[in-house]
Design a protein around this motif. Structure first.
Motif, PDB file in Angstrom:
ATOM      1  N   VAL A  66      76.119 -13.029 -83.490  1.00  0.00           N
ATOM      2  CA  VAL A  66      75.251 -12.577 -84.576  1.00  0.00           C
ATOM      3  C   VAL A  66      75.193 -11.049 -84.610  1.00  0.00           C
ATOM      4  O   VAL A  66      74.961 -10.398 -83.589  1.00  0.00           O
ATOM      5  CB  VAL A  66      73.828 -13.146 -84.402  1.00  0.00           C
ATOM      6  CG1 VAL A  66      72.972 -12.802 -85.611  1.00  0.00           C
ATOM      7  CG2 VAL A  66      73.883 -14.658 -84.197  1.00  0.00           C
ATOM      8  N   ILE A  82      71.834 -15.012 -92.474  1.00  0.00           N
ATOM      9  CA  ILE A  82      72.071 -14.611 -91.089  1.00  0.00           C
ATOM     10  C   ILE A  82      73.483 -14.035 -90.983  1.00  0.00           C
ATOM     11  O   ILE A  82      74.452 -14.678 -91.430  1.00  0.00           O
ATOM     12  CB  ILE A  82      71.909 -15.807 -90.142  1.00  0.00           C
ATOM     13  CG1 ILE A  82      70.501 -16.389 -90.267  1.00  0.00           C
ATOM     14  CG2 ILE A  82      72.191 -15.396 -88.705  1.00  0.00           C
ATOM     15  CD1 ILE A  82      69.384 -15.449 -89.903  1.00  0.00           C
ATOM     16  N   GLY A 245      75.968 -18.598 -92.604  1.00  0.00           N
ATOM     17  CA  GLY A 245      74.705 -17.884 -92.493  1.00  0.00           C
ATOM     18  C   GLY A 245      73.735 -18.109 -93.625  1.00  0.00           C
ATOM     19  O   GLY A 245      72.642 -17.526 -93.636  1.00  0.00           O
ATOM     20  N   LEU A 277      67.214 -21.639 -86.680  1.00  0.00           N
ATOM     21  CA  LEU A 277      66.918 -20.345 -87.287  1.00  0.00           C
ATOM     22  C   LEU A 277      66.208 -19.410 -86.318  1.00  0.00           C
ATOM     23  O   LEU A 277      66.518 -18.216 -86.250  1.00  0.00           O
ATOM     24  CB  LEU A 277      66.078 -20.552 -88.543  1.00  0.00           C
ATOM     25  CG  LEU A 277      65.666 -19.285 -89.297  1.00  0.00           C
ATOM     26  CD1 LEU A 277      66.880 -18.522 -89.795  1.00  0.00           C
ATOM     27  CD2 LEU A 277      64.745 -19.645 -90.473  1.00  0.00           C
ATOM     28  N   TYR A 280      68.680 -17.847 -83.896  1.00  0.00           N
ATOM     29  CA  TYR A 280      69.569 -16.878 -84.551  1.00  0.00           C
ATOM     30  C   TYR A 280      68.824 -15.592 -84.908  1.00  0.00           C
ATOM     31  O   TYR A 280      69.370 -14.483 -84.771  1.00  0.00           O
ATOM     32  CB  TYR A 280      70.207 -17.493 -85.787  1.00  0.00           C
ATOM     33  CG  TYR A 280      71.515 -18.183 -85.503  1.00  0.00           C
ATOM     34  CD1 TYR A 280      72.741 -17.546 -85.745  1.00  0.00           C
ATOM     35  CD2 TYR A 280      71.550 -19.466 -84.977  1.00  0.00           C
ATOM     36  CE1 TYR A 280      73.953 -18.172 -85.484  1.00  0.00           C
ATOM     37  CE2 TYR A 280      72.760 -20.108 -84.702  1.00  0.00           C
ATOM     38  CZ  TYR A 280      73.946 -19.450 -84.964  1.00  0.00           C
ATOM     39  OH  TYR A 280      75.143 -20.079 -84.692  1.00  0.00           O
ATOM     40  N   LEU A 281      67.606 -15.721 -85.368  1.00  0.00           N
ATOM     41  CA  LEU A 281      66.826 -14.526 -85.699  1.00  0.00           C
ATOM     42  C   LEU A 281      66.540 -13.697 -84.445  1.00  0.00           C
ATOM     43  O   LEU A 281      66.617 -12.460 -84.482  1.00  0.00           O
ATOM     44  CB  LEU A 281      65.524 -14.932 -86.384  1.00  0.00           C
ATOM     45  CG  LEU A 281      65.634 -15.356 -87.839  1.00  0.00           C
ATOM     46  CD1 LEU A 281      64.287 -15.865 -88.340  1.00  0.00           C
ATOM     47  CD2 LEU A 281      66.122 -14.197 -88.718  1.00  0.00           C
ATOM     48  N   ALA A 284      69.620 -11.746 -83.608  1.00  0.00           N
ATOM     49  CA  ALA A 284      69.882 -10.656 -84.532  1.00  0.00           C
ATOM     50  C   ALA A 284      68.862  -9.520 -84.383  1.00  0.00           C
ATOM     51  O   ALA A 284      69.212  -8.342 -84.380  1.00  0.00           O
ATOM     52  CB  ALA A 284      69.880 -11.164 -85.963  1.00  0.00           C
TER      53      ALA A 284
END
Length: 289
Positions: A66, A82, A245, A277, A280-281, A284
């Motif tokens: 990511v 994403i 994404g 989610l 992944y957040l 990132a």
């Protein structure tokens, strides 16, 4: 041994005589002695390992997968997709009008990753749902207990204001009251404080970002495609297809369990995975710090 109530003493004496005769007969015939014929000691029981708790639903990001997400104007990140090249998409669902129990079962039993953005008036059925979704069967059925069930199925419960206003028409204090009031209510009923905020209609301004940050929000989450009744995907890109994404927006509408099943099957047939989610957040935003 305890004999049966009727004739128990007689039965035990007869049995003892038979056993003794058998032992004498066995020794006279060169049989095995009682000591050598004893059954071997049973092996110790195999310890049972405690059942491991299942991890979060959905695929998780690979190391370095990511890219970083940077805040908008150094206030809060505004995220509509994403940054990944992996064929993974993310499911989100708004409001809370139609509390279909079949949807909870799908999410729980199939371990489908989804993030809910709830609005007080919808959850508590204080107003009327959007008629475009159709006539509902479960409107306001479970109230906050419904969302506690979703929480227990692994669904993060996030902020979508109290009354669903167009925040661009409100001053800073009114926006803050909508966002902070929703976060406080969610914490009271769900037990967790929201870290994500989705502005109604996707409308926001600089004051919205400042108000959301003051209420403990870490990012504004938008979307790249919406899901219509029947599980139809309405794309916001010219080529009308899923992209790695993508964040998909659903609503708590009538026939949600049916439409959700159609949607998930469609996504998987196109070779995409359903991503977690939250994970992944975190990947990132952690890289952005």
């Amino acid at each position: 041994m305890i004999g049966r109530r009727f004739g128990g003493t007689r039965l035990m004496r007869v049995s003892a005589g038979i056993v003794a005769a058998a032992l004498v007969s066995g020794c006279a015939a060169g049989g095995t002695s009682p000591a050598s014929s004893a059954a071997p000691a049973s092996s110790p029981p195999v310890p049972v390992k405690p059942q491991q708790k299942a991890g979060p639903p959905g695929v998780l990001p690979r190391p370095g997968e990511v890219k970083a997400i940077t805040p908008a104007g150094s206030v809060l990140p505004v995220i509509s997709s994403i940054p990944t090249t992996r064929k993974v998409v993310f499911l989100t669902i708004d409001d809370g009008w139609e509390q279909d129990p079949g949807f909870v079962r799908q999410v729980r039993e199939q371990r489908i990753p989804i993030t809910a953005f709830v609005m007080r008036d919808a959850v508590e059925a204080l107003g009327a749902p959007d008629p475009a979704g159709g006539v509902g069967k479960y409107v306001g059925r479970g109230k906050w207990s419904y969302f506690r069930q979703l929480r227990d199925a692994g669904v993060p419960i996030e902020n979508h204001t109290l009354t669903h206003p167009d925040l661009r028409t409100l001053g800073y204090d009114a926006q803050k009251a909508e966002i902070c009031g929703s976060s406080k209510l969610i914490r009271e009923h769900i037990g967790t404080r929201p870290t994500l905020f989705r502005p109604p209609f996707g409308n926001y301004g600089a004051g919205t970002l400042r108000a959301a940050k003051a209420c403990g929000v870490e990012a504004l989450l938008l979307w790249t495609a919406t899901v219509q009744p029947g599980g139809k995907i309405a794309y916001q890109v010219p080529d009308k297809r899923l992209r790695p994404g993508d964040i998909l927006l659903l609503h708590f509408r009538p026939n949600l369990a049916r439409d959700f099943r159609i949607l998930v099957d469609k996504i998987r047939r196109r070779g995409y995975e359903l991503g977690n989610l939250d994970a992944y957040l975190k990947a990132a935003l952690r890289r952005a710090k």
